[in-house]
Scaffold this motif. Structure first.
Motif, PDB file in Angstrom:
ATOM      1  N   PRO A 148     -41.908  -7.746  45.226  1.00 29.26           N
ATOM      2  CA  PRO A 148     -41.241  -6.841  46.164  1.00 29.26           C
ATOM      3  C   PRO A 148     -42.094  -5.607  46.428  1.00 29.26           C
ATOM      4  CG  PRO A 148     -40.283  -6.627  43.985  1.00 29.26           C
ATOM      5  CD  PRO A 148     -41.266  -7.764  43.903  1.00 29.26           C
ATOM      6  N   PRO A 185     -34.269  -5.656  45.276  1.00 24.79           N
ATOM      7  CA  PRO A 185     -34.737  -7.045  45.233  1.00 24.79           C
ATOM      8  C   PRO A 185     -34.617  -7.684  43.857  1.00 24.79           C
ATOM      9  CG  PRO A 185     -36.588  -5.521  45.293  1.00 24.79           C
ATOM     10  CD  PRO A 185     -35.365  -4.693  45.491  1.00 24.79           C
ATOM     11  N   GLU A 238     -44.406 -11.649  49.549  1.00 28.23           N
ATOM     12  CA  GLU A 238     -43.289 -12.594  49.380  1.00 28.23           C
ATOM     13  C   GLU A 238     -43.732 -13.887  48.729  1.00 28.23           C
ATOM     14  OE1 GLU A 238     -39.711 -14.620  52.072  1.00 28.23           O
ATOM     15  OE2 GLU A 238     -41.172 -13.246  52.983  1.00 28.23           O
TER      16      GLU A 238
END
Length: 228
Positions: A133, A220, A128
């Motif tokens: 991702p 994501p 993160e």
């Protein structure tokens, strides 16, 4: 007399029969594909030509179109698909997508435990802090792909995985904008690439190895190759 006629006469004189012409079927035509990708598209032993059997049909179609339109560069593939229309490419993609064949056992990884741990983390959790991702966020929890257009990552050779990540990063491989994989690949450093390729290539493929029907959560990143 033409050469074909002479050959027929010679065969008959020798007590043989002329060979029957090859059957005009899709299975016969895609022998050009299996010459490199292995029997039934199960992958070649060279570690570079990947498995195409059982991959999602839309993914395979997208890649054939990408070769034809210059978003991917590999001369033999470009030569094969350069003059083929979309309908024929969909037919080829559907043929290989429908093949269900077992996967061989993965090659053992001889990497340091820390490198494999990093690869596992990137594949299953991401990073993160670096806006990376997890592979599983798009390629499915089992990493066997997500229908209709995201491929599985297991059962692929390490060198192929490293080569494709490098191609994404340097622009040799591209997809429809927004090109999410190019974005991700450029955030990876060489140690990341080596680690995730080592871990993925050492994992056994679950059976059955079908792609997931859908993503477990919204993706994501927006990807131009994935229909919404």
């Amino acid at each position: 007399m033409c050469r074909a006629g002479l050959l027929t006469v010679a065969l008959l004189a020798a007590g043989g029969a002329p060979a029957a012409p090859p059957q005009d079927s899709l299975a016969q035509r895609v022998l050009a594909c299996t010459a490199c990708h292995g029997k039934e598209g199960r992958a070649a032993p060279d570690g570079y030509h990947p498995r195409i059997a059982g991959k999602p049909a839309l993914y395979l179609f997208n890649q054939l179109v990408n070769f034809r339109e210059g978003r991917r560069r590999y001369a033999p593939m470009v030569y094969l698909v350069d003059h083929l229309g979309d309908d024929y490419l969909r037919e080829i993609a559907g043929h290989f997508a429908a093949i269900e064949a077992p996967y061989p056992a993965p090659a053992a990884a001889n990497d340091e435990p820390a490198a494999l741990a990093l690869g596992e983390k990137l594949a299953l959790q991401g990073d993160e802090a670096r806006k990376l991702p997890a592979c599983a966020a798009c390629h499915g929890r089992a990493l066997t792909g997500t229908a209709p257009a995201i491929p599985g990552l297991l059962g692929l050779p390490r060198d192929y995985l490293k080569g494709q990540l490098g191609a994404w990063a340097n622009g040799q491989r591209r997809a429809h904008a927004p090109d999410c994989m190019a974005d991700i690949a450029r955030r990876l450093n060489p140690e990341d690439v080596s680690a995730v390729a080592a871990w993925l290539s050492s994992r056994p493929v679950p059976q059955p190895a079908h792609a997931a029907a859908s993503l477990p959560a919204p993706p994501p990143l927006e990807c131009g190759s994935v229909p919404h």
